[in-house]
Structure formats: structure tokens, C-alpha cells
Scaffold this motif. Structure first.
Motif, PDB file in Angstrom:
ATOM      1  N   PHE A   1      -8.163  -2.402   1.446  1.00  0.00           N
ATOM      2  CA  PHE A   1      -8.034  -2.222   2.928  1.00  0.00           C
ATOM      3  C   PHE A   1      -8.753  -0.712   3.353  1.00  0.00           C
ATOM      4  CE2 PHE A   1      -4.893  -0.293   6.198  1.00  0.00           C
ATOM      5  CZ  PHE A   1      -5.214  -1.422   7.169  1.00  0.00           C
ATOM      6  N   SER A   2      -8.821   0.106   2.500  1.00  0.00           N
ATOM      7  CA  SER A   2      -9.433   1.370   2.914  1.00  0.00           C
ATOM      8  C   SER A   2     -11.142   1.129   2.877  1.00  0.00           C
ATOM      9  CB  SER A   2      -9.247   2.430   1.812  1.00  0.00           C
ATOM     10  OG  SER A   2      -9.674   2.001   0.478  1.00  0.00           O
ATOM     11  N   ALA A   3     -11.779   0.123   2.300  1.00  0.00           N
ATOM     12  CA  ALA A   3     -13.175  -0.026   2.312  1.00  0.00           C
ATOM     13  C   ALA A   3     -13.628  -0.854   3.385  1.00  0.00           C
ATOM     14  CB  ALA A   3     -13.537  -0.696   0.947  1.00  0.00           C
ATOM     15  N   MET A   4     -12.834  -1.883   3.873  1.00  0.00           N
ATOM     16  CA  MET A   4     -13.196  -2.915   4.986  1.00  0.00           C
ATOM     17  C   MET A   4     -12.356  -2.770   6.213  1.00  0.00           C
ATOM     18  SD  MET A   4     -15.107  -4.095   2.756  1.00  0.00           S
ATOM     19  CE  MET A   4     -15.894  -4.960   3.771  1.00  0.00           C
ATOM     20  N   ASP A   5     -13.249  -3.076   7.186  1.00  0.00           N
ATOM     21  CA  ASP A   5     -12.623  -3.096   8.845  1.00  0.00           C
ATOM     22  C   ASP A   5     -12.111  -4.270   8.869  1.00  0.00           C
ATOM     23  OD1 ASP A   5     -14.639  -4.818   9.136  1.00  0.00           O
ATOM     24  OD2 ASP A   5     -15.870  -3.416  10.455  1.00  0.00           O
ATOM     25  N   THR A   6     -11.240  -4.477  10.153  1.00  0.00           N
ATOM     26  CA  THR A   6     -10.492  -5.714  10.433  1.00  0.00           C
ATOM     27  C   THR A   6     -11.374  -6.932  10.631  1.00  0.00           C
ATOM     28  OG1 THR A   6      -9.087  -4.194  11.659  1.00  0.00           O
ATOM     29  CG2 THR A   6      -9.072  -6.621  12.449  1.00  0.00           C
ATOM     30  N   LYS A   7     -12.419  -6.724  10.968  1.00  0.00           N
ATOM     31  CA  LYS A   7     -13.336  -7.891  11.470  1.00  0.00           C
ATOM     32  C   LYS A   7     -13.972  -8.718   9.984  1.00  0.00           C
ATOM     33  CE  LYS A   7     -17.742  -9.272  13.680  1.00  0.00           C
ATOM     34  NZ  LYS A   7     -18.798  -9.084  14.394  1.00  0.00           N
TER      35      LYS A   7
ATOM     36  N   ILE B   1       0.864  -1.395  -0.147  1.00  0.00           N
ATOM     37  CA  ILE B   1       0.062  -0.066  -0.108  1.00  0.00           C
ATOM     38  C   ILE B   1       0.963   1.274   0.350  1.00  0.00           C
ATOM     39  CG2 ILE B   1      -1.684   1.302   1.257  1.00  0.00           C
ATOM     40  CD1 ILE B   1      -2.714  -1.573   2.510  1.00  0.00           C
ATOM     41  N   PRO B   2       0.702   2.136  -0.857  1.00  0.00           N
ATOM     42  CA  PRO B   2      -0.424   2.202  -1.836  1.00  0.00           C
ATOM     43  C   PRO B   2      -0.033   1.888  -3.224  1.00  0.00           C
ATOM     44  CG  PRO B   2       0.669   4.265  -1.798  1.00  0.00           C
ATOM     45  CD  PRO B   2       1.542   3.203  -0.955  1.00  0.00           C
ATOM     46  N   GLU B   3       1.126   1.267  -3.470  1.00  0.00           N
ATOM     47  CA  GLU B   3       1.295   0.824  -4.622  1.00  0.00           C
ATOM     48  C   GLU B   3       0.538  -0.098  -5.687  1.00  0.00           C
ATOM     49  OE1 GLU B   3       4.827   2.309  -2.476  1.00  0.00           O
ATOM     50  OE2 GLU B   3       3.447   0.689  -2.182  1.00  0.00           O
ATOM     51  N   ASN B   4      -0.021  -1.135  -4.579  1.00  0.00           N
ATOM     52  CA  ASN B   4      -0.809  -1.880  -5.462  1.00  0.00           C
ATOM     53  C   ASN B   4      -2.356  -1.376  -5.124  1.00  0.00           C
ATOM     54  OD1 ASN B   4      -3.130  -4.569  -5.098  1.00  0.00           O
ATOM     55  ND2 ASN B   4      -1.264  -5.247  -6.014  1.00  0.00           N
ATOM     56  N   CYS B   5      -3.092  -1.030  -6.384  1.00  0.00           N
ATOM     57  CA  CYS B   5      -4.296  -0.416  -6.342  1.00  0.00           C
ATOM     58  C   CYS B   5      -5.164  -1.370  -5.687  1.00  0.00           C
ATOM     59  CB  CYS B   5      -4.731  -0.053  -7.733  1.00  0.00           C
ATOM     60  SG  CYS B   5      -4.821  -1.282  -8.803  1.00  0.00           S
ATOM     61  N   ASN B   6      -5.320  -2.503  -5.949  1.00  0.00           N
ATOM     62  CA  ASN B   6      -6.438  -3.590  -5.341  1.00  0.00           C
ATOM     63  C   ASN B   6      -6.406  -3.576  -3.929  1.00  0.00           C
ATOM     64  OD1 ASN B   6      -7.342  -4.320  -7.935  1.00  0.00           O
ATOM     65  ND2 ASN B   6      -5.813  -6.005  -8.268  1.00  0.00           N
ATOM     66  N   LEU B   7      -5.047  -3.842  -3.268  1.00  0.00           N
ATOM     67  CA  LEU B   7      -5.229  -3.927  -1.790  1.00  0.00           C
ATOM     68  C   LEU B   7      -5.418  -2.786  -1.415  1.00  0.00           C
ATOM     69  CD1 LEU B   7      -4.365  -5.787   0.517  1.00  0.00           C
ATOM     70  CD2 LEU B   7      -1.972  -4.994   0.298  1.00  0.00           C
TER      71      LEU B   7
ATOM     72  N   ASN C   1      -3.405   3.266   9.169  1.00  0.00           N
ATOM     73  CA  ASN C   1      -2.381   4.158   8.420  1.00  0.00           C
ATOM     74  C   ASN C   1      -1.209   3.219   7.997  1.00  0.00           C
ATOM     75  OD1 ASN C   1      -3.700   6.555   9.228  1.00  0.00           O
ATOM     76  ND2 ASN C   1      -2.980   6.402  11.158  1.00  0.00           N
ATOM     77  N   ALA C   2      -1.440   1.841   7.748  1.00  0.00           N
ATOM     78  CA  ALA C   2      -0.474   1.063   7.442  1.00  0.00           C
ATOM     79  C   ALA C   2       0.034   1.320   6.263  1.00  0.00           C
ATOM     80  CB  ALA C   2      -0.852  -0.626   7.703  1.00  0.00           C
ATOM     81  N   LEU C   3       1.247   1.212   5.970  1.00  0.00           N
ATOM     82  CA  LEU C   3       1.696   1.337   4.652  1.00  0.00           C
ATOM     83  C   LEU C   3       2.765   0.292   4.326  1.00  0.00           C
ATOM     84  CD1 LEU C   3       2.620   5.236   4.545  1.00  0.00           C
ATOM     85  CD2 LEU C   3       0.635   3.977   3.617  1.00  0.00           C
ATOM     86  N   GLY C   4       3.221   0.194   2.898  1.00  0.00           N
ATOM     87  CA  GLY C   4       4.095  -1.137   2.493  1.00  0.00           C
ATOM     88  C   GLY C   4       3.377  -2.366   2.570  1.00  0.00           C
ATOM     89  N   ASP C   5       4.118  -3.583   2.767  1.00  0.00           N
ATOM     90  CA  ASP C   5       3.506  -4.719   2.944  1.00  0.00           C
ATOM     91  C   ASP C   5       3.171  -5.405   4.184  1.00  0.00           C
ATOM     92  OD1 ASP C   5       5.737  -5.232   4.393  1.00  0.00           O
ATOM     93  OD2 ASP C   5       6.480  -6.757   2.717  1.00  0.00           O
ATOM     94  N   ALA C   6       2.849  -4.172   5.206  1.00  0.00           N
ATOM     95  CA  ALA C   6       2.309  -4.767   6.350  1.00  0.00           C
ATOM     96  C   ALA C   6       0.921  -5.485   6.471  1.00  0.00           C
ATOM     97  CB  ALA C   6       2.292  -3.450   7.146  1.00  0.00           C
ATOM     98  N   VAL C   7      -0.042  -5.170   5.572  1.00  0.00           N
ATOM     99  CA  VAL C   7      -1.095  -5.638   5.430  1.00  0.00           C
ATOM    100  C   VAL C   7      -0.784  -7.587   5.003  1.00  0.00           C
ATOM    101  CG1 VAL C   7      -3.609  -5.833   4.536  1.00  0.00           C
ATOM    102  CG2 VAL C   7      -2.446  -3.737   5.477  1.00  0.00           C
ATOM    103  N   SER C   8      -0.285  -7.192   3.877  1.00  0.00           N
ATOM    104  CA  SER C   8      -0.004  -8.493   3.286  1.00  0.00           C
ATOM    105  C   SER C   8       0.859  -9.686   4.087  1.00  0.00           C
ATOM    106  CB  SER C   8       0.808  -8.408   1.807  1.00  0.00           C
ATOM    107  OG  SER C   8       0.043  -7.802   1.013  1.00  0.00           O
TER     108      SER C   8
END
Length: 620
Positions: A172-178, A162-168, A297-304
Motif C-alpha cells: 500500500f505504501s509503494a503503489m498508488d490507487t490506479k 495496516i500496519p500489522e500485516n507487513c506485506n499489505l 493514511n488508511a489504517l486497520g483493514d480499510a484497504v482489505s
């Protein structure tokens, strides 16, 4: 995408077309296409319906994607750009899942169409429709009379960021953690999943990103990022599916008819499920995953990486279940796998029956048995997890594989012929076909021998380097440097162009028989680019903490490739290509025809250095 992505891709994109949405009297239809020679009628019939799956908002441009599945279960990725001003959709079809690159290319095409230089469109598309750039190389194509340039590089093997990958980023911006954690658990259990949204751009992005959270596995069932209204009956399918449903289509569906389906409402940020998939996972794992996903506010590959580490905790013990015995095929022991995680054995027993896990194990075994090994971010995280638990499973397996490789090397091609036949039935079938047609090959080659051009080369993208710069006025490279020029840089010596292939027959033969880990640039032994381009199979081996990589093994195995058997005691020996090494086992020999190799730009006929002519796939 694993087995759903084609192993061999000849063009950056297969087809470009402009689609009209039609009206109340006419269904959506194709206005124009490039190349005109594209004849896949099934795809041409489906493209308009998928491009306009529902009524689109005409207030802003939208980018979305869909997937067409071929008879051999391979994906063709389709990328769309809808322009409300022209009320048409621009579509690119490719065998490559490079979303960000093709959205960028669609922007360039749209700018060109809306500019005074729109007559350059065909030349621009022709210059772009070549072999995809290899890792580390850049494709540059100038257009708009040289005032604009399109550049693209082969995406690296890193995790989506994030934000390089448009799909992710969209997901990530649309959905919450649960919702994200619950959907991930549903996909692991291979549920029937429907993702609903109003905008096609957000819908397709969320479906693609949800699939990416399964890495290193991938969805193996029905996969439709955007469901057109005429295919709404797919929601009644009794088997697992991952389908993106436009809200206007979902409103006409009776939930009572489709049964137990996990529904993710993107617009409402809500997950509705009749199952307890998330609760069936270890509570500490779920807590760690939710904590990692809670930082908006996570950036980079933290979510993946959060999803990847959760999968390491679940299935990373597969390495302890790999059975390696000298002189035997490497296999997987399901019972040993279940014992690797004592506190989650019910889940492991269930995932053993899943298609996504079976495909993952089959791919890993194929890579091991073919002698290529593997390394990716998942294996790096597995090593870190094993070190944390102090199990040392990664180093143990790596040493076992090296010992196995030594035995294979000693036994030579006879053993690997058996491995290759079992691991790659397609090559075995190709060999059988060649053997059946071998009787006619001698006369055919004799007839073609006199037709080989002695000078020049045929126009082909194969003779073009991946890092070339093109002008859309012609397909001729005008600069061979892949990076931007700078006055401070020292002049670069011109690089030798690869010799031309003498005949289309050769190109097609090598294309059909090429192995996964062999580049078609191997046909150009004199090309200076060969040393600069990493093979696709080796491109991912960039970490020293990998599971299995023969490149860092002891000296006697440093250059080992079981598919290219050779004796190191010989100082100079021509390494046979994978296909000829395999066909060698079948006793096929076409070297007697005495064919010659003709280099581009030379009119002199050169005798080959050995009995094997250069450029030809040989059968000893």
C-alpha cells in the motif's frame, strides 16, 4: 490460499537452514540445517537458489519470502532473513503462511546466533518445532539463558490490517490507487502478471499482498513471489502466472519474447498492460474502489475491506445460485449466477470460466455438503449487501440449508456416506487401502499388543499443550499458562495433563484418517484443554451475521454434525470420530482385540468403559 494450503500441519516449521550465497566459483549452498533428518532432496536443492535469486544489497538486513510447490500442488512457504554482516541467509520452511510470525522467529534465531549463548540454538529450534498453537493459545519459548522469550499466537481470521500485516503495508505504501486497482482487475481476468522491483523484500511483499486482494478467492496458477535467474524461462509460459521478478533478472529479458504481459514496476509506481481489464468492470464499482484506496493514511483493514466489498458487488450473488434440494447434493447453477447481476453479465460469464472462481465455488460446496457450513468476512459483507438491496438472500439460503440438514439427519449415515465419498475422495481411497490390508491387521495388532508400555509416555510434541511455555534447554513445559503472569491474578488450579498415546502406530493412524473438522486432541478425552480450544473449522464462526452456521440453529440442530450421527434420546452416548463413523459404513471391526488404554503416570491397567478401547480409532 484455499486448496494450496495443507489441511493438516504437524509442526510450526518443517526446516531451518542457513544458506551461503556462494561466490564466482560456487553456487549458493546450505551451511547447516535442522533437523538433520530432513530428506526432501528436491526442496533442499532449490532452497539455496531461491534464497539468493539475485545479487543482494549488503547494507541492511532484508526479509522476504518465496514458495515451493509440491507434486500435489500444495505450497511450502519459505521465509528468509538476509544478514549483510554474516553474508548468509536464515531460512524457515513451513506449511503455514504466517509471514509476520516467522519473520519474528527469524529475528530470535539471529539474535541467538550472534549472542554468547548460540550453543542453545538446537534446543531452541527443538522447542519451537512442535504443533502450531491453536486459536486463542500462545506458544512461549525462552532462550538466551532465560533472558529472552519468543511468543506466537495463531493469527485470527480477520482481514489483513495496516500496519500489522507487513506485506499489505509495504504494498500500500509503494503503489498508488490506479496501479493497485489495475493489477487487481488483471488478476481477476487471470492475466500473465509480472511484478518487478529491485529489493527482494519489497518484491515478495507486493506479490503476496496482491494475491491477498483476491480473498475469498486465491491465485491458482503459476505463483512465484521471487523468480531466480535460472527459472527466467517461466516468463515465456503461455498460461496465467503471478511472478515477482528481480530487476536484475528482468533486465536480461526481451519484452518482445514474452508477449502480452501485465507488468507492475514497483520502483517506478507504474502499471503497463495491453488489456482494458479495469474498464470492463462497472464504472461505479471502480470509482468506489479507487476512492477507498485514495486515503494514504488508511489504517486497520480499510484497504482489505475495500477490495472485499468490490468482490461482493461482483460475485456475492453466487449464494442465489446455490441449489439446495432435500436428499440431494448441494450444487451450483451457473446460469442463475449470471442472472444475479444484470448490469455485469459479460464479466460474470467470463469469471465462470476462471480457475480462481471455480476453486472458490468448489470449496464452498464441499463445506456445505460435508455439513460444516462456513462463515468469514466475505459472507458477512454479502449479508450486509443483501440487506442493503433488501433481497434477503442470506436468510433464505440459511433456512434452506437448515431444512436440508434436518433431512440429512433423519436419513442418517447412508446418505452421508454417499456425500462423503463424493466430497472427499482421499478418505475413500484411505478406506480402500485399509480394507485391502485388513487381513493382515489382526495379526499385526496382536503382535503390537504386548509391546504397549504400561507406564510413562513416549516423548512427543503431541503430549504438549499448545499454550505451554518452554525452555530451550529442554522440550519440557515449565508453565501451562499462556498469558503473562500478574500478582493481582488469583492462583489458577493446575490443569490435568492429557494422557499419553500408548503407541506410535495409533498416532500415525489417527493422523492419516483425521478429518478437516476434527482435532487430533480428540484422542485425549480426559484433557481439560479440549473445551478451551476451538476447532479450526469452527474458529471462524465468530459472527452472528454469518451465512450458514449450525451453532445458532434451533435446539434440535444445535449439536448437529452430519458426520457424527447420533440419537439424542440417549442420555449418554460416546460420539464416534469422523473416521470411524465413515469406516463403520464399510463394516470394519477391530474392537475384538481387547486392547487397553494406559494413562500417563499410572502403572495400573484400566479396563475400558465399553467394548471400544480408549485412544484407538475404532471400526465397528
Amino acid at each position: 490460499m484455499g486448496s494450496r494450503v495443507r489441511d493438516t500441519v504437524r509442526f510450526l516449521f518443517e526446516l531451518f537452514c542457513e544458506v551461503s550465497p556462494g561466490d564466482h566459483l560456487r553456487e549458493p549452498y546450505i551451511l547447516k540445517k535442522y533437523p538433520e533428518s530432513y530428506k526432501n532432496e528436491e526442496e533442499l536443492k532449490n532452497i539455496p537458489k531461491f534464497t539468493f535469486p539475485c545479487q543482494l544489497e549488503n547494507t541492511f538486513a532484508q526479509y522476504y519470502s518465496f514458495v515451493l510447490t509440491s507434486e500435489d500442488s500444495k505450497y511450502t512457504f519459505c521465509f528468509c532473513r538476509y544478514d549483510p554482516k554474516s553474508n548468509t541467509g536464515l531460512v524457515l520452511l513451513s506449511h503455514l503462511p504466517w509471514h509476520d510470525i516467522f519473520y519474528k522467529l527469524l529475528n530470535c534465531i539471529a539474535n541467538l546466533i550472534n549472542s554468547p549463548g548460540k550453543g542453545e540454538l538446537t534446543s531452541f529450534l527443538e522447542a519451537c518445532r512442535i504443533r502450531p498453537p491453536m486459536p486463542g493459545h500462545t506458544l512461549k519459548v525462552t532462550y538466551n539463558e532465560g533472558h529472552s522469550v519468543f511468543t506466537c499466537q495463531c493469527p485470527d481470521n480477520k482481514l489483513p490490517s495496516i500496519p500489522e500485516n507487513c506485506n499489505l503495508t509495504e504494498y500500500f505504501s509503494a503503489m498508488d490507487t490506479k496501479c493497485m486497482a489495475g493489477l487487481w482487475a488483471a488478476l481477476l481476468h487471470e492475466r500473465r502478471v509480472a511484478i518487478v522491483a529491485t529489493k527482494p523484500s519489497r518484491l515478495s511483499a507486493c506479490v503476496q499482498a496482491a494475491n491477498a486482494t483476491l480473498f475469498p478467492m486465491s491465485w491458482q496458477h503459476i505463483f512465484i513471489p521471487i523468480l531466480p535467474k535460472h527459472l527466467v524461462d517461466y516468463l515465456l509460459a503461455p498460461m496465467p502466472f503471478l511472478i515477482g521478478v528481480p530487476r536484475s533478472v528482468m533486465e536480461n529479458v526481451r519484452m518482445s519474447e514474452i508477449g502480452d504481459v501485465v507488468v507492475l514496476d514497483v520502483d517506478a509506481n507504474e502499471l503497463r498492460t495491453p488489456f482494458n481489464d479495469l474498464e470492463s468492470l462497472p464504472s461505479d464499482l471502480v470509482a468506489s474502489l479507487k476512492k477507498a484506496l485514495s486515503d494514504k493514511n488508511a489504517l486497520g483493514d480499510a484497504v482489505s475491506r475495500a477490495f472485499l466489498r468490490a468482490l461482493v458487488c461482483l460475485i456475492g450473488g453466487y449464494r442465489d445460485a446455490i441449489k439446495i434440494e432435500n436428499g440431494q447434493l448441494i450444487t451450483f447453477n451457473p446460469e442463475a449466477f449470471v442472472r444475479t447481476r444484470k448490469h455485469m453479465q459479460p464479466f460474470l460469464k467470463k469469471i465462470l470460466q476462471s480457475q480462481i472462481f471455480r476453486q472458490f465455488i468448489d470449496e464452498r460446496l464441499d463445506l456445505l455438503n460435508s455439513g460444516r457450513g462456513f462463515n468469514d468476512e466475505f459472507e458477512v459483507e454479502c449479508n450486509l449487501y443483501a440487506d442493503k438491496l433488501n433481497t434477503g438472500s442470506g436468510q433464505k439460503l440459511k433456512q434452506q440449508y437448515r431444512d436440508w440438514a434436518k433431512t440429512v439427519k433423519k436419513e442418517g449415515g447412508a446418505f452421508f456416506k454417499t456425500v462423503k465419498d463424493k466430497a472427499n475422495p482421499a478418505v475413500q481411497s484411505a478406506v480402500k487401502t485399509v480394507r485391502q490390508g485388513g487381513k493382515n491387521m489382526k495379526s499385526a495388532v496382536k503382535g503390537l499388543k504386548n509391546k504397549i508400555p504400561r507406564t510413562g509416555s513416549r516423548p512427543s510434541s503431541i503430549n504438549t499443550t499448545d499454550d505451554s511455555r518452554f525452555s530451550c534447554g529442554s522440550a519440557t513445559p515449565v508453565s501451562s499458562d499462556s498469558s503473562d503472569s500478574s500478582p493481582a491474578r488469583e492462583p489458577i488450579a493446575p490443569r490435568e495433563q492429557p494422557p499419553a498415546l500408548p503407541l506410535d502406530l495409533l498416532t500415525e493412524m489417527e493422523y492419516l484418517f483425521a478429518n478437516k473438522n476434527a482435532q487430533r486432541r480428540d484422542s485425549f478425552p480426559n484433557s481439560s484443554h479440549n473445551s478451551e480450544i476451538s476447532l479450526p473449522d469452527k474458529a471462524s464462526c465468530g459472527s452472528d451475521s454469518d451465512l450458514i452456521k449450525l451453532d445458532d440453529s434451533p435446539t434440535d440442530l444445535e449439536d448437529f454434525d452430519p458426520l457424527k450421527c447420533r440419537d439424542k434420546s440417549q442420555k449418554v452416548e460416546q460420539i464416534k470420530s469422523t473416521d470411524s463413523a465413515l469406516l463403520h459404513e464399510y463394516g470394519l471391526d477391530f474392537s475384538q482385540f481387547g486392547m487397553f488404554d494406559y494413562s500417563a503416570g499410572s502403572s495400573d491397567r484400566q479396563e475400558p468403559a465399553s467394548n471400544v478401547p480408549k485412544g484407538w480409532t475404532t471400526f465397528n
